[in-house]
Design an enzyme around this catalytic site. Structure first.
Site, mmCIF file in Angstrom:
data_model
loop_
_atom_site.group_PDB
_atom_site.id
_atom_site.type_symbol
_atom_site.label_atom_id
_atom_site.label_comp_id
_atom_site.label_asym_id
_atom_site.label_seq_id
_atom_site.Cartn_x
_atom_site.Cartn_y
_atom_site.Cartn_z
ATOM 1 N N GLY A 47 41.338 36.520 45.314
ATOM 2 C CA GLY A 47 41.320 36.263 43.875
ATOM 3 C C GLY A 47 42.243 35.172 43.381
ATOM 4 O O GLY A 47 41.936 34.467 42.427
ATOM 5 N N ASP A 106 47.763 44.932 38.397
ATOM 6 C CA ASP A 106 47.102 46.053 37.717
ATOM 7 C C ASP A 106 48.001 47.286 37.852
ATOM 8 O O ASP A 106 48.959 47.449 37.105
ATOM 9 C CB ASP A 106 45.742 46.227 38.404
ATOM 10 C CG ASP A 106 44.751 46.998 37.571
ATOM 11 O OD1 ASP A 106 44.997 47.194 36.373
ATOM 12 O OD2 ASP A 106 43.710 47.407 38.114
ATOM 13 N N THR A 107 47.728 48.132 38.847
ATOM 14 C CA THR A 107 48.629 49.274 39.052
ATOM 15 C C THR A 107 50.005 48.812 39.526
ATOM 16 O O THR A 107 51.006 49.505 39.337
ATOM 17 C CB THR A 107 48.063 50.232 40.125
ATOM 18 O OG1 THR A 107 47.979 49.543 41.383
ATOM 19 C CG2 THR A 107 46.700 50.757 39.730
ATOM 20 N N THR A 110 49.771 46.753 44.911
ATOM 21 C CA THR A 110 49.650 45.620 45.838
ATOM 22 C C THR A 110 50.891 44.749 45.770
ATOM 23 O O THR A 110 51.482 44.395 46.804
ATOM 24 C CB THR A 110 48.405 44.777 45.479
ATOM 25 O OG1 THR A 110 47.264 45.631 45.458
ATOM 26 C CG2 THR A 110 48.200 43.652 46.472
ATOM 27 N N ASP A 162 36.479 38.829 40.407
ATOM 28 C CA ASP A 162 35.087 39.038 40.811
ATOM 29 C C ASP A 162 34.513 40.357 40.329
ATOM 30 O O ASP A 162 35.238 41.287 39.970
ATOM 31 C CB ASP A 162 34.982 39.014 42.342
ATOM 32 C CG ASP A 162 35.565 40.279 42.975
ATOM 33 O OD1 ASP A 162 36.760 40.573 42.737
ATOM 34 O OD2 ASP A 162 34.829 40.988 43.694
HETATM 35 C C1 PRP Z 1 43.163 42.407 43.121
HETATM 36 C C2 PRP Z 1 44.270 41.415 42.807
HETATM 37 C C3 PRP Z 1 45.489 42.068 43.362
HETATM 38 C C4 PRP Z 1 45.195 43.540 43.236
HETATM 39 C C5 PRP Z 1 45.934 44.086 42.062
HETATM 40 O O1 PRP Z 1 42.705 42.165 44.417
HETATM 41 O O2 PRP Z 1 44.019 40.159 43.389
HETATM 42 O O3 PRP Z 1 45.732 41.692 44.703
HETATM 43 O O4 PRP Z 1 43.779 43.674 43.027
HETATM 44 O O5 PRP Z 1 45.704 45.457 41.918
HETATM 45 P P1 PRP Z 1 46.871 46.529 41.883
HETATM 46 O O6 PRP Z 1 47.962 45.988 40.986
HETATM 47 O O7 PRP Z 1 46.207 47.755 41.307
HETATM 48 O O8 PRP Z 1 47.358 46.756 43.279
HETATM 49 P P2 PRP Z 1 41.340 42.769 44.964
HETATM 50 O O9 PRP Z 1 41.638 43.982 45.776
HETATM 51 O O10 PRP Z 1 40.372 42.925 43.835
HETATM 52 O O11 PRP Z 1 40.856 41.640 45.975
HETATM 53 P P3 PRP Z 1 40.353 40.149 45.695
HETATM 54 O O12 PRP Z 1 41.581 39.355 45.264
HETATM 55 O O13 PRP Z 1 39.815 39.682 47.001
HETATM 56 O O14 PRP Z 1 39.331 40.206 44.604
#
Ligand code: PRP
Length: 180
Positions: A47, A106-107, A110, A162
């Site tokens: 992303g 988000d949460t 990650t 996405d």
């Molecule tokens: C999204 C974004 C972060 C994560 C954030 O990645 O890029 O890495 O989610 O979420 P969190 O704060 O709840 O942990 P995603 O898993 O959608 O993968 P992508 O970047 O390949 O779309």
């Protein structure tokens, strides 16, 4: 399977111009803060790739870039799961000034995992820049050094974000239509 030519959006949240303006403002702030230092920007695939590209092109200091990819498993939008590194950095970061680049926090699970993991590699400094900050869904308090926009609990696409791997290449950020 046929794919609709028109993206399934309810409305545009930030136009291309609004995104560009904020990206340039944040790029200027980062350039100022890291002037004279050897900055490495680390993109979290997939992303953040679009944001990292736009951000670094708007910056006025030299930067190095590297990428990592993560796998989140047993995770859905309403049930955050575990995170692990699926593709690691190409180079060590010991002694370097590092900024983790995210499209969205988000949460916070990650980002926390990645910041803890990278901190264990002894960088000189470590921070995070995110395009979007969805604070209402945060499970873990997290200091965010730089961000472009805080957003409510909307499902958004575009500028790297996405829906089923599509629409990352939209130049604007849009709220997905319900019931797609
Ligand atoms: C999204 C974004 C972060 C994560 C954030 O990645 O890029 O890495 O989610 O979420 P969190 O704060 O709840 O942990 P995603 O898993 O959608 O993968 P992508 O970047 O390949 O779309």
């Amino acid at each position: 399977m046929s794919i609709a030519a028109v993206p399934p959006i309810e409305r545009i949240l930030f136009t291309e111009e609004q995104v560009n303006e904020r990206v340039h403002e944040v790029a200027a702030a980062i350039s100022k803060q890291y002037e004279g230092r050897d900055l490495k920007m680390i993109g979290v695939m997939k992303g953040s790739v679009y944001f990292l590209t736009a951000l670094t092109r708007a910056m006025t200091i030299p930067v190095k870039i590297d990428f990592l990819a993560i796998s989140s498993f047993a995770s859905t939008r309403n049930s955050p799961g575990m995170v692990r590194i699926a593709k690691d950095l190409d180079e060590p970061i010991e002694g370097e000034d590092v900024l983790l680049v995210e499209d969205i926090v988000d949460t916070g699970l990650t980002a926390r995992y990645l910041l803890q993991t990278l901190a264990g590699r002894a960088p000189n400094s470590l921070g995070i820049v995110t395009m979007l900050d969805r604070t209402s869904r945060r499970l873990i308090p997290l200091p965010i050094e730089f961000r472009c926009f805080e957003i409510p609990d909307y499902f958004v696409i575009g500028c790297g974000l996405d829906y089923k791997q599509r629409y990352r290449n939209l130049r604007y950020i849009a709220v997905m239509r319900q019931g797609v």
